[in-house]
Design a protein around this motif. Structure first.
Motif, PDB file in Angstrom:
ATOM      1  N   GLU A   2      30.870   3.156 -28.796  1.00  0.00           N
ATOM      2  CA  GLU A   2      30.134   3.915 -29.668  1.00  0.00           C
ATOM      3  C   GLU A   2      30.934   4.189 -31.222  1.00  0.00           C
ATOM      4  O   GLU A   2      30.413   4.295 -32.185  1.00  0.00           O
ATOM      5  CB  GLU A   2      29.340   4.875 -29.081  1.00  0.00           C
ATOM      6  CG  GLU A   2      28.309   5.701 -29.909  1.00  0.00           C
ATOM      7  CD  GLU A   2      27.627   6.594 -29.272  1.00  0.00           C
ATOM      8  OE1 GLU A   2      26.385   6.948 -29.562  1.00  0.00           O
ATOM      9  OE2 GLU A   2      28.203   7.309 -28.310  1.00  0.00           O
ATOM     10  N   LEU A   3      31.918   5.025 -30.979  1.00  0.00           N
ATOM     11  CA  LEU A   3      32.700   5.462 -32.256  1.00  0.00           C
ATOM     12  C   LEU A   3      33.217   4.470 -33.186  1.00  0.00           C
ATOM     13  O   LEU A   3      33.022   4.643 -34.241  1.00  0.00           O
ATOM     14  CB  LEU A   3      33.886   6.426 -31.637  1.00  0.00           C
ATOM     15  CG  LEU A   3      33.636   7.775 -31.137  1.00  0.00           C
ATOM     16  CD1 LEU A   3      34.845   8.428 -30.451  1.00  0.00           C
ATOM     17  CD2 LEU A   3      33.152   8.539 -32.236  1.00  0.00           C
ATOM     18  N   ILE A   4      33.576   3.412 -32.429  1.00  0.00           N
ATOM     19  CA  ILE A   4      34.193   2.245 -33.169  1.00  0.00           C
ATOM     20  C   ILE A   4      32.999   1.505 -33.850  1.00  0.00           C
ATOM     21  O   ILE A   4      33.251   0.934 -35.231  1.00  0.00           O
ATOM     22  CB  ILE A   4      34.643   1.225 -32.251  1.00  0.00           C
ATOM     23  CG1 ILE A   4      36.222   1.740 -31.742  1.00  0.00           C
ATOM     24  CG2 ILE A   4      35.058   0.038 -33.125  1.00  0.00           C
ATOM     25  CD1 ILE A   4      36.962   1.097 -30.647  1.00  0.00           C
ATOM     26  N   ILE A   5      31.716   1.402 -33.457  1.00  0.00           N
ATOM     27  CA  ILE A   5      30.605   0.686 -34.186  1.00  0.00           C
ATOM     28  C   ILE A   5      29.790   1.538 -34.884  1.00  0.00           C
ATOM     29  O   ILE A   5      28.794   0.962 -35.702  1.00  0.00           O
ATOM     30  CB  ILE A   5      29.845  -0.483 -33.217  1.00  0.00           C
ATOM     31  CG1 ILE A   5      28.875   0.538 -32.157  1.00  0.00           C
ATOM     32  CG2 ILE A   5      30.839  -1.117 -32.092  1.00  0.00           C
ATOM     33  CD1 ILE A   5      28.122  -0.324 -31.608  1.00  0.00           C
ATOM     34  N   TYR A   6      29.831   2.849 -34.578  1.00  0.00           N
ATOM     35  CA  TYR A   6      28.854   3.787 -35.300  1.00  0.00           C
ATOM     36  C   TYR A   6      28.848   3.556 -36.919  1.00  0.00           C
ATOM     37  O   TYR A   6      27.775   3.199 -37.222  1.00  0.00           O
ATOM     38  CB  TYR A   6      29.189   5.287 -34.991  1.00  0.00           C
ATOM     39  CG  TYR A   6      28.505   6.250 -35.798  1.00  0.00           C
ATOM     40  CD1 TYR A   6      26.987   6.480 -35.727  1.00  0.00           C
ATOM     41  CD2 TYR A   6      29.072   6.869 -36.867  1.00  0.00           C
ATOM     42  CE1 TYR A   6      26.295   6.967 -36.431  1.00  0.00           C
ATOM     43  CE2 TYR A   6      28.060   7.633 -37.522  1.00  0.00           C
ATOM     44  CZ  TYR A   6      26.958   7.799 -37.344  1.00  0.00           C
ATOM     45  OH  TYR A   6      26.304   8.759 -38.151  1.00  0.00           O
ATOM     46  N   GLY A   7      30.139   3.617 -37.426  1.00  0.00           N
ATOM     47  CA  GLY A   7      30.160   3.362 -38.810  1.00  0.00           C
ATOM     48  C   GLY A   7      29.650   2.226 -39.295  1.00  0.00           C
ATOM     49  O   GLY A   7      28.975   2.202 -40.264  1.00  0.00           O
ATOM     50  N   PRO A   8      30.358   0.994 -38.943  1.00  0.00           N
ATOM     51  CA  PRO A   8      29.964  -0.363 -39.533  1.00  0.00           C
ATOM     52  C   PRO A   8      28.345  -0.534 -39.134  1.00  0.00           C
ATOM     53  O   PRO A   8      27.631  -1.288 -40.322  1.00  0.00           O
ATOM     54  CB  PRO A   8      30.852  -1.275 -38.549  1.00  0.00           C
ATOM     55  CG  PRO A   8      31.856  -0.530 -38.345  1.00  0.00           C
ATOM     56  CD  PRO A   8      31.366   0.742 -37.970  1.00  0.00           C
ATOM     57  N   LEU A   9      27.939  -0.354 -37.958  1.00  0.00           N
ATOM     58  CA  LEU A   9      26.649  -0.553 -37.761  1.00  0.00           C
ATOM     59  C   LEU A   9      25.484   0.509 -38.462  1.00  0.00           C
ATOM     60  O   LEU A   9      24.422  -0.140 -38.905  1.00  0.00           O
ATOM     61  CB  LEU A   9      26.252  -0.329 -36.185  1.00  0.00           C
ATOM     62  CG  LEU A   9      24.995  -1.165 -35.578  1.00  0.00           C
ATOM     63  CD1 LEU A   9      25.117  -2.646 -36.331  1.00  0.00           C
ATOM     64  CD2 LEU A   9      24.771  -1.026 -34.140  1.00  0.00           C
ATOM     65  N   THR A  10      26.035   1.529 -38.736  1.00  0.00           N
ATOM     66  CA  THR A  10      25.077   2.450 -39.755  1.00  0.00           C
ATOM     67  C   THR A  10      25.126   2.037 -40.911  1.00  0.00           C
ATOM     68  O   THR A  10      24.141   2.077 -41.650  1.00  0.00           O
ATOM     69  CB  THR A  10      25.602   3.875 -39.275  1.00  0.00           C
ATOM     70  OG1 THR A  10      25.435   4.378 -38.038  1.00  0.00           O
ATOM     71  CG2 THR A  10      24.705   5.027 -40.282  1.00  0.00           C
ATOM     72  N   PHE A  11      26.228   1.756 -41.542  1.00  0.00           N
ATOM     73  CA  PHE A  11      26.253   1.303 -42.862  1.00  0.00           C
ATOM     74  C   PHE A  11      25.313   0.008 -42.768  1.00  0.00           C
ATOM     75  O   PHE A  11      24.475  -0.023 -43.967  1.00  0.00           O
ATOM     76  CB  PHE A  11      27.678   0.922 -43.397  1.00  0.00           C
ATOM     77  CG  PHE A  11      27.794   0.045 -44.644  1.00  0.00           C
ATOM     78  CD1 PHE A  11      27.927   0.881 -45.701  1.00  0.00           C
ATOM     79  CD2 PHE A  11      27.874  -1.237 -44.653  1.00  0.00           C
ATOM     80  CE1 PHE A  11      27.784   0.155 -47.056  1.00  0.00           C
ATOM     81  CE2 PHE A  11      27.794  -1.821 -45.927  1.00  0.00           C
ATOM     82  CZ  PHE A  11      28.038  -1.373 -46.938  1.00  0.00           C
ATOM     83  N   GLY A  12      25.495  -1.112 -42.015  1.00  0.00           N
ATOM     84  CA  GLY A  12      24.552  -2.067 -42.091  1.00  0.00           C
ATOM     85  C   GLY A  12      23.117  -1.803 -42.061  1.00  0.00           C
ATOM     86  O   GLY A  12      22.199  -2.556 -42.668  1.00  0.00           O
ATOM     87  N   PHE A  13      22.807  -0.826 -41.069  1.00  0.00           N
ATOM     88  CA  PHE A  13      21.367  -0.449 -40.959  1.00  0.00           C
ATOM     89  C   PHE A  13      20.898  -0.034 -42.471  1.00  0.00           C
ATOM     90  O   PHE A  13      19.722  -0.224 -42.678  1.00  0.00           O
ATOM     91  CB  PHE A  13      21.167   0.385 -39.728  1.00  0.00           C
ATOM     92  CG  PHE A  13      19.605   0.859 -39.477  1.00  0.00           C
ATOM     93  CD1 PHE A  13      18.819  -0.231 -39.540  1.00  0.00           C
ATOM     94  CD2 PHE A  13      19.295   2.048 -39.331  1.00  0.00           C
ATOM     95  CE1 PHE A  13      17.550   0.082 -39.055  1.00  0.00           C
ATOM     96  CE2 PHE A  13      18.041   2.375 -38.974  1.00  0.00           C
ATOM     97  CZ  PHE A  13      16.917   1.441 -38.877  1.00  0.00           C
ATOM     98  N   TYR A  14      21.441   0.962 -43.015  1.00  0.00           N
ATOM     99  CA  TYR A  14      21.307   1.550 -44.255  1.00  0.00           C
ATOM    100  C   TYR A  14      21.161   0.639 -45.363  1.00  0.00           C
ATOM    101  O   TYR A  14      20.165   0.358 -46.094  1.00  0.00           O
ATOM    102  CB  TYR A  14      22.223   2.638 -44.384  1.00  0.00           C
ATOM    103  CG  TYR A  14      22.136   4.213 -44.033  1.00  0.00           C
ATOM    104  CD1 TYR A  14      21.771   4.099 -42.564  1.00  0.00           C
ATOM    105  CD2 TYR A  14      22.446   5.288 -44.523  1.00  0.00           C
ATOM    106  CE1 TYR A  14      21.615   5.407 -41.908  1.00  0.00           C
ATOM    107  CE2 TYR A  14      22.294   6.574 -43.995  1.00  0.00           C
ATOM    108  CZ  TYR A  14      21.835   6.325 -42.547  1.00  0.00           C
ATOM    109  OH  TYR A  14      21.769   7.591 -42.008  1.00  0.00           O
ATOM    110  N   LEU A  15      21.869  -0.297 -45.348  1.00  0.00           N
ATOM    111  CA  LEU A  15      21.913  -1.568 -46.566  1.00  0.00           C
ATOM    112  C   LEU A  15      20.753  -2.306 -45.930  1.00  0.00           C
ATOM    113  O   LEU A  15      20.093  -2.825 -47.023  1.00  0.00           O
ATOM    114  CB  LEU A  15      23.370  -2.289 -46.248  1.00  0.00           C
ATOM    115  CG  LEU A  15      23.204  -3.574 -47.114  1.00  0.00           C
ATOM    116  CD1 LEU A  15      23.357  -3.165 -48.778  1.00  0.00           C
ATOM    117  CD2 LEU A  15      24.824  -4.235 -46.748  1.00  0.00           C
TER     118      LEU A  15
END
Length: 189
Positions: free
Chosen positions: A43-56
């Motif tokens: 969860e910690l590893i994918i939180y940033g990349p996935l959240t960025f992608g969702f916002y984008l």
């Protein structure tokens, strides 16, 4: 009229005709995050990349009308920056929450624009985005908290629907916060 109400109405207007598409995007995002939450490290590893992608994905969808689900995974192309942003955000908020909850809320509000900044400026590092968010939010944390607090009723209703309501609420909240970011940064949304 209250500015928060205007931000929320604008978000609804921007989402008009796109609810099904953004709900599908939210469902994918929330499903992946739910699966990843079974392992804290994942969860910690994918939180940033996935959240960025969702916002984008949401920004592209509401700004241009283009429904490109591949954008959900664009954060992995900037893995280092989005990982740093996600890890440092989570760490700072987690430490703040351990210090009697209120400091965690203050930190979360202060760093709450990080991924909007990264979506807006594709070249900014995760650390610089965190720092810029903190600086931009000086004097605005309370406003951001109040804006997010307006969603408490919707959050409770989403919980009552066994979480199904979150696939519609999540995009609405993020687009509203994106409006807040744009108003703060550019003077308009």
């Amino acid at each position: 009229m209250n500015e928060n109400v205007l931000l929320m109405r604008s978000a609804k207007a921007r989402l008009e005709g796109k609810w099904i598409n953004v709900a599908i995007g939210a469902l994918i995002y929330l499903a992946i995050m739910s699966i990843a939450s079974s392992t804290s490290l994942l969860e910690l590893i994918i939180y940033g990349p996935l959240t960025f992608g969702f916002y984008l994905y949401l920004a592209c969808n509401v700004d241009t009308g283009v429904n490109n689900l591949n954008l959900l995974f664009k954060g992995f192309e900037r893995f280092g920056d989005t990982l740093v942003a996600g890890l440092l955000y989570s760490l700072a908020v987690g430490i703040g929450l351990c210090l009697l909850i209120v400091p965690g809320i203050i930190v979360a509000c202060g760093l709450g624009l990080t991924f909007f900044i990264m979506v807006d400026d594709q070249k900014i590092s995760g650390l610089d985005a965190l720092q810029l968010s903190w600086n931009m939010m000086k004097g605005h944390k309370w406003d951001f908290f109040c804006l997010n607090f307006r969603f408490i009723g919707w959050i409770l209703l989403s919980i009552l629907t066994c979480g199904i309501g979150f696939i519609f609420l999540q995009p609405y909240m993020i687009v509203t916060c994106q409006n807040f970011y744009r108003k703060l940064r550019y003077g308009t949304f």
